[in-house]
Design a protein around this motif. Structure first.
Motif, short mmCIF file in Angstrom:
data_model
loop_
_atom_site.label_atom_id
_atom_site.label_comp_id
_atom_site.label_asym_id
_atom_site.label_seq_id
_atom_site.Cartn_x
_atom_site.Cartn_y
_atom_site.Cartn_z
N LYS A 15 54.77 48.23 55.33
CA LYS A 15 55.63 47.36 54.50
C LYS A 15 56.47 46.41 55.33
O LYS A 15 57.29 45.67 54.79
N LYS A 16 56.30 46.46 56.64
CA LYS A 16 57.03 45.61 57.58
C LYS A 16 58.53 45.87 57.57
O LYS A 16 59.33 45.00 57.89
N GLN A 17 58.91 47.10 57.22
CA GLN A 17 60.31 47.49 57.31
C GLN A 17 60.66 47.86 58.74
O GLN A 17 61.83 47.83 59.12
N ASP A 19 58.80 47.19 62.85
CA ASP A 19 57.77 46.42 63.56
C ASP A 19 56.81 47.30 64.34
O ASP A 19 55.66 46.93 64.55
N HIS A 57 51.44 49.62 65.88
CA HIS A 57 51.85 48.53 65.00
C HIS A 57 50.79 48.35 63.92
O HIS A 57 49.68 48.87 64.02
N TYR A 58 51.14 47.60 62.89
CA TYR A 58 50.24 47.38 61.76
C TYR A 58 49.54 46.04 61.94
O TYR A 58 50.18 45.02 62.19
N GLU A 60 47.44 43.29 60.09
CA GLU A 60 47.09 42.81 58.74
C GLU A 60 45.66 42.30 58.70
O GLU A 60 45.12 41.83 59.70
#
Length: 64
Positions: A15-17, A19, A57-58, A60
């Motif tokens: 959710k990018k809350q 990094d 990290h996520y 996308e």
């Protein structure tokens, strides 16, 4: 060391809350099963750092 809620931390990553998520060698055995069962695990990318630390990290999906 108190256990962290890895499921919640992974959700915050997506959710990018947050990094990034830093996992130490002492945490890895507890974290790994949570990661393997996480629905978006293929988008969670880890980078190995010195002393066995992994920084996640996520990533996308840009092919939408």
């Amino acid at each position: 060391m108190a256990s962290r809620n890895y499921q919640l931390l992974l959700e915050k990553l997506v959710k990018k809350q947050i990094d990034e998520l830093k996992i130490t060698p002492a945490e890895f055995m507890e974290f790994q099963p949570v990661l393997m069962n996480f629905r978006q695990r293929k988008r969670i990318v880890g980078q190995a750092l010195p002393k066995g630390i992994i920084l996640y990290h996520y990533k996308e999906n840009r092919d939408k």
